[in-house]
Motif scaffolding. Structure first.
Motif, PDB file in Angstrom:
ATOM      1  N   LEU A  59       0.837  -1.207   0.000  1.00 49.31           N
ATOM      2  CA  LEU A  59       0.000   0.000   0.000  1.00 49.31           C
ATOM      3  C   LEU A  59       0.870   1.256   0.000  1.00 49.31           C
ATOM      4  CD1 LEU A  59      -2.898   1.080   0.115  1.00 49.31           C
ATOM      5  CD2 LEU A  59      -2.755   0.985   2.618  1.00 49.31           C
ATOM      6  N   TYR A  72      -1.889   1.622  10.073  1.00 45.31           N
ATOM      7  CA  TYR A  72      -2.905   1.633   9.001  1.00 45.31           C
ATOM      8  C   TYR A  72      -3.841   2.820   9.170  1.00 45.31           C
ATOM      9  CZ  TYR A  72      -2.198  -2.729   6.418  1.00 45.31           C
ATOM     10  OH  TYR A  72      -1.724  -3.691   5.583  1.00 45.31           O
ATOM     11  N   CYS A  99      -3.988   5.426   6.201  1.00 44.05           N
ATOM     12  CA  CYS A  99      -5.224   5.492   5.409  1.00 44.05           C
ATOM     13  C   CYS A  99      -5.885   6.866   5.536  1.00 44.05           C
ATOM     14  CB  CYS A  99      -6.184   4.395   5.858  1.00 44.05           C
ATOM     15  SG  CYS A  99      -5.574   2.738   5.477  1.00 44.05           S
ATOM     16  N   LEU A 138      -5.276   7.979   1.781  1.00 45.06           N
ATOM     17  CA  LEU A 138      -6.324   7.365   0.962  1.00 45.06           C
ATOM     18  C   LEU A 138      -7.334   8.379   0.437  1.00 45.06           C
ATOM     19  CD1 LEU A 138      -7.041   3.858   2.526  1.00 45.06           C
ATOM     20  CD2 LEU A 138      -5.543   4.503   0.632  1.00 45.06           C
TER      21      LEU A 138
END
Length: 925
Positions: free
Chosen positions: A602, A820, A824, A828
């Motif tokens: 990612l 995370y 994120c 994201l």
């Protein structure tokens, strides 16, 4: 000096057995240059008169002992062999042999004659203060048959230091050279015999036995010696029975009955040790056969090879007899001597004459009855039958009763004396009786070395001859009880030697019989002593956890030697504890590694997306590519740090994982903190706040300082209280390999410092949560920080209460969740705009969004920020309300600054005019 006369007190009616003078007292004699005395219990008892008062008269004897008679013949044969050899070079040996009748009193009378002066017509014993030049009747003595007699005689002979060499007296006390300085023997002491018995008992698995002994010095000393050996080897004596030393004792038969009753009553006692004379054993076994007693009988050297006992009718019913006899030797010459014995004259051998008379009386009987007849004939009966029966000779009877061990030891005793005489006669004329004295012979005897077969033997410092024992087993062969040699016992090494496997099988067969007070405790159990005074009576209990016993009948359990081993209850061994750690192959570890790998993918994907969209407003609004790369690199390191929590912990892993995580996470939070400051600074309409934020907003120093503090914390931690590999033994059967953090305080400071930075970042981001939507990161940073706080707040109690191999997994999970969450929330939403809302990721759309927001915020005190980098002519506009006029018109004080230029200060404008100014400036950019 004082002279003692040796009178003769034997009362009788015939010259064959009466004593008219001292010479009649001699049982067998032969003249010679050097006379050797002999003391043997040719008769088993001395008859005691019933008249009162008792007079000092030496009484007649009864119970002719074939085995002891054979020993007198062995002595005679040895002397004749020496006289016919060149050993003494013309010096002849003579002998005088006396019958002790197994009585100390009669033996002492014989010893007095030995002490009498040589060539004294009246057999006078002179009393002197110094016997150095005294020449007694004999130069040395062979005998006696029993230890009790030898003790008494040796004390008397020690007065003139006359050497006494016994072939049969085995009492341990006779090794004491202070009390018995002139005593020697050609057999081992009872110390070795009782040790051999104890060894046999232990190797057979017996520990609950009975002992029967004769109530005399020999029996008591043997019992004492055996008791010491038994106690040292955890063998318990269930009962001890003492039988009277003399058959004439009125209580003898009742004592035998009492002993048999005790044997029958003690059901668990299946092994009986017997220290008794042959005639005592004979009476005991006859009674035991009547009561159907079946045991294992351990025989002492006194009777282990006694043929007259092994031939008792129904002897096989008694069970098994195993005993210890003196080592056999080559006695073929003696057997030849016996075959020619009938040719020997009987004038000077009363024992031989009596034996011939016994043959005449009892020859018509069967073997055992013949033995019984001989043993039961009194001298009076023989006198009555003398001449009425024809003389009969039986070669087979004497040869059948030979006990090789006793014959060998008797001949060794004579040869030892002869070799000592040879040493004295090297430079002396030994045909002269006064050539040497007994005490000189005694000193020579201490140095004697004799060839016995293929071995050299000599007396040790205690006067004992260290020979081995034969282990004898009474075995039924072809319907007859035979005395066989099962093994040899090495007295020096203390072990058994077997000639072949067949004899070893006989030995192993003894182990099938149990003679224990309690059932043996198997491995895994331990003995618990009960209220019984005997340590052999106990209960068996299980060894507790982490303890074991690996042998039968152990007194205590061993503890598993260190913390790396464990044992269950009732265990016979320790098992190595299973080592647990979060291995690569563990399904949960694989799952966590996949999550970490996905995080790395990612991060790389985001990096690629941002690199490809380098010039878009969203990327530029994120602080530029450099800041994004630093943040993404820190996320990568955080994901990488989880690898160090898995597999076998090492010093390197323990030190690396926390330091790598702490510094990487601090770097990440520091960069996000700078972004939060930048957002707040761009849209701040409050001059005071804006001035403060300007002072705080120094990106590189701030990041370096914040990260550097964490580096210092970790460095001090690793130097002073470094993490290390720890073995956790909290689980009974397992070892958890884990990293001990070294210092919980240091660990807490590291996490606390990260939390403090995250909290500051959260405050700044929270203040900028209402900025333009497509441009605003603040609310996502706020959400990311909330995820971080929730994860680590939950982690603390979970980490404190969790143990085992999955403890590292707890920390991996919280690291992944927080990482995370921040990744994120930070990237994201921008990736979503870049990929799915490309129409909003343009300059015009971005400016329109800023214009709209500015229009809404111009009349408020809220603070917003619009930030573009220098390549897109970034600007900062601030509109500040200064108040209202009385007519409700608002004047705006407008300041406008283009990067790289000085601020342009405008004049005071009405509110609408200020808005128009902002719109024009933004549109122009």
């Amino acid at each position: 000096f004082v002279i003692f006369l040796i009178p003769c007190f034997v009362v009788g009616t015939d010259v064959a057995f009466s004593c008219q003078n001292a010479d009649d007292f001699v049982g067998a004699s032969s003249p010679g240059d050097v006379i050797i005395g002999g003391l043997f219990a040719v008769h088993s008892e001395m008859l005691h008169p019933e008249e009162d008062p008792i007079k000092p008269v030496i009484q007649k004897c009864a119970g002719f002992e074939i085995q002891v008679f054979l020993q007198t013949l062995a002595m005679i044969h040895a002397i004749e062999t020496i006289n016919n050899s060149t050993l003494l070079s013309g010096v002849t040996l003579g002998y005088e042999i006396y019958d002790t009748c197994a009585e100390v009193t009669k033996a002492m009378a014989s010893a007095l004659r030995f002490l009498s002066k040589f060539n004294s017509s009246e057999d006078a014993v002179e009393f002197k203060c110094n016997y150095s030049d005294y020449i007694p009747r004999v130069k040395a003595v062979t005998g006696a048959s029993y230890s009790e007699v030898s003790m008494a005689v040796s004390r008397l002979l020690a007065l003139q230091l006359i050497p006494q060499v016994s072939p049969a007296s085995s009492a341990e006390i006779l090794s004491d050279k202070i009390r018995f300085p002139s005593f020697f023997r050609t057999i081992p002491s009872d110390f070795h015999q009782t040790r051999a018995m104890t060894r046999l008992i232990c190797e057979s698995g017996w520990n609950w036995i009975g002992v029967i002994a004769t109530d005399d010095d020999n029996g008591r000393f043997a019992l004492e010696s055996f008791g010491v050996q038994a106690m040292a080897n955890n063998v318990c004596i269930a009962f001890k029975e003492m039988l009277p030393a003399y058959l004439s004792d009125s209580t003898f038969h009742s004592k035998v009955d009492q002993a048999i009753e005790k044997i029958v009553k003690e059901k668990r006692v299946n092994v009986i040790v017997v220290f008794m004379r042959q005639f005592h054993v004979l009476k005991l076994f006859e009674k035991a056969i009547e009561r159907n007693v079946n045991k294992i009988w351990i025989a002492s050297d006194n009777w282990s090879a006694a043929v007259k006992i092994s031939t008792i009718p129904n002897i096989r019913q008694l069970g098994t007899v195993v005993g210890f006899g003196f080592k056999n030797g080559n006695i073929s010459s003696f057997q030849e001597f016996l075959r020619n014995l009938h040719k020997k004259p009987t004038e000077n051998n009363k024992f031989l004459r009596e034996y011939i008379m016994l043959l005449s009386v009892c020859a018509h009987l069967e073997y055992h009855d013949f033995q019984t007849c001989i043993a039961n004939q009194s001298q009076d009966n023989l006198l009555e039958n003398d001449g009425s029966k024809p003389q009969i000779w039986r070669d087979d009877f004497l040869n059948a009763n030979v006990e090789p061990g006793f014959i060998r030891s008797t001949m060794l005793a004579v040869h030892a004396i002869a070799h000592a005489i040879k040493g004295q006669c090297k430079d002396r004329d030994c045909k002269d009786p006064s050539a040497f004295t007994p005490w000189e012979l005694l000193e020579e005897l201490k140095r004697v070395v004799i060839i016995d077969g293929d071995k050299k033997v000599k007396f040790d410092s205690n006067g004992d001859m260290s020979t081995s024992y034969d282990v004898l087993l009474w075995k039924e062969i072809d319907g007859h009880m035979e005395i066989t040699i099962m093994a040899e016992y090495d007295a020096e090494k203390g072990g058994f030697i077997f000639e072949d496997e067949e004899k070893k099988k006989d030995f192993l067969a003894l182990k099938k019989v149990q003679s224990t007070c309690s059932q043996p405790c198997s491995p895994g159990q331990v003995k618990k002593v009960t209220e019984s005074p005997h340590t052999c009576c106990y209960e068996c209990i299980y060894c507790p956890e982490n303890h074991y016993s690996n042998q039968t009948d152990m007194d205590y359990c061993y503890r598993c030697n260190n913390k790396t081993y464990w044992a269950p209850t009732n265990s016979s061994t320790c098992y190595r504890k299973t080592i647990y750690f979060l291995a690569w192959t563990d399904w949960f570890a694989i799952f966590l590694l996949l999550l970490s790998a996905f995080g790395v993918v990612l991060v790389l994907s985001i990096c690629v997306i941002f690199t490809k969209n380098l010039d878009t407003p969203v990327v530029k609004a994120s602080g530029g590519l450099t800041v994004c790369y630093i943040i993404l690199f820190s996320h990568f390191l955080i994901f990488l740090s989880t690898v160090f929590f898995i597999d076998i912990p090492t010093e390197f892993k323990c030190k690396t994982r926390q330091a790598l995580f702490g510094i990487s996470f601090t770097l990440c939070i520091s960069c996000i903190l700078i972004k939060s400051l930048k957002i707040l600074l761009a849209f701040s309409f409050d001059p005071k706040l804006q001035n403060f934020l300007k002072c705080m907003y120094k990106p590189i120093p701030t990041v370096v300082t914040c990260t550097g503090i964490q580096v210092i914390i970790c460095t001090f931690w690793l130097i002073f209280r470094t993490p290390f590999v720890n073995q956790n033994f909290s689980i009974p059967r397992a070892i958890i390999l884990e990293c001990n953090e070294g210092s919980i305080v240091a660990f807490g400071i590291m996490l606390g410092y990260i939390a403090a930075l995250a909290f500051i970042c959260f405050i700044f981001a929270f203040k900028g949560r209402k900025l333009p939507e497509n441009y605003n990161e603040a609310k996502f940073i706020t959400f990311g920080m909330l995820i971080y706080f929730i994860a680590w707040i939950v982690f603390i109690p979970v980490y404190a209460t969790t143990f085992g191999k999955y403890l590292p997994a707890v920390e991996i999970i919280v690291v992944l969740i927080s990482n995370y969450g921040i990744l994120c929330c930070t990237f994201l939403p921008k990736c979503y705009i870049i990929i799915y809302k490309q129409e909003t990721n343009t300059k015009s759309a971005f400016l329109k969004m800023v214009y709209t927001y500015s229009s809404k915020s111009a009349g408020s005190v809220a603070v917003s920020q619009v930030s573009l980098d220098s390549k897109s002519s970034s600007f900062r506009a601030t509109i500040t309300d200064s108040g209202k006029t009385e007519d409700d018109s608002v004047n705006g004080n407008c300041h406008f600054q283009v990067p790289g230029q000085s601020p342009i200060k405008g004049k005071v404008l009405p509110k609408n005019a200020a808005r128009t100014m902002v719109r024009k400036r933004v549109s122009s950019i």
